[in-house]
Design an enzyme around this catalytic site. Sequence first.
Site, PDB file in Angstrom:
ATOM      1  N   GLY A  54       0.805  -1.338   0.076  1.00 10.66           N
ATOM      2  CA  GLY A  54      -0.136   0.099  -0.104  1.00 10.66           C
ATOM      3  C   GLY A  54       0.907   1.159  -0.037  1.00 10.66           C
ATOM      4  O   GLY A  54       0.636   2.336  -0.842  1.00 10.66           O
ATOM      5  N   CYS A  55       1.911   1.174   0.760  1.00  8.49           N
ATOM      6  CA  CYS A  55       2.784   2.449   0.906  1.00  8.49           C
ATOM      7  C   CYS A  55       3.402   2.687  -0.400  1.00  8.49           C
ATOM      8  O   CYS A  55       3.698   3.669  -0.920  1.00  8.49           O
ATOM      9  CB  CYS A  55       3.901   2.352   2.027  1.00  8.49           C
ATOM     10  SG  CYS A  55       2.950   2.125   3.762  1.00  8.49           S
TER      11      CYS A  55
END
Length: 156
Positions: A44-45
Amino acid sequence: MAIELGKQAPDFELLASNGEKVKLSDLKGENVVLYFYPKDMTPGCTTQACDFRDLHNDFAQLNCTIIGISPDPIGKHEKFIEKYNLPFLLLFDEDHHVSELYEVWKLKKNFGKEYMGIERSTFVIDKEGKLAKEWRKVKVKGHVEEALQYVKENLA
């Protein structure tokens, strides 16, 4: 100090991925997108950072600086930047002091375990240093585009 829309954003100074210290108040005169994320190199990051990378020029044309903050050390930030060609600074919030100032250091639960960590959040700070917009508990898909649209419509 509670963070509040329309009020001065909490000032801070943190070490950046380029080895220099970044002080929020030194960025007065430009808009700032300050995004807090949990960890370098996670799916996600990485998606979020690459979305900011891909729209970096669009933000820059609006006099808007992008800054990412996580508790990861500078060395890890440098590898993340290099691997994904990120054109903006990542700041090291080792003691999560700034994350606490912005009220994003939270109790999290994952697979039945509880731990303290960053709740993915984004803040737009205007040219006067005031908090213009905030997104908490950010879902990555479409978020960077939404932030860019906000800056275009409200701060350009």
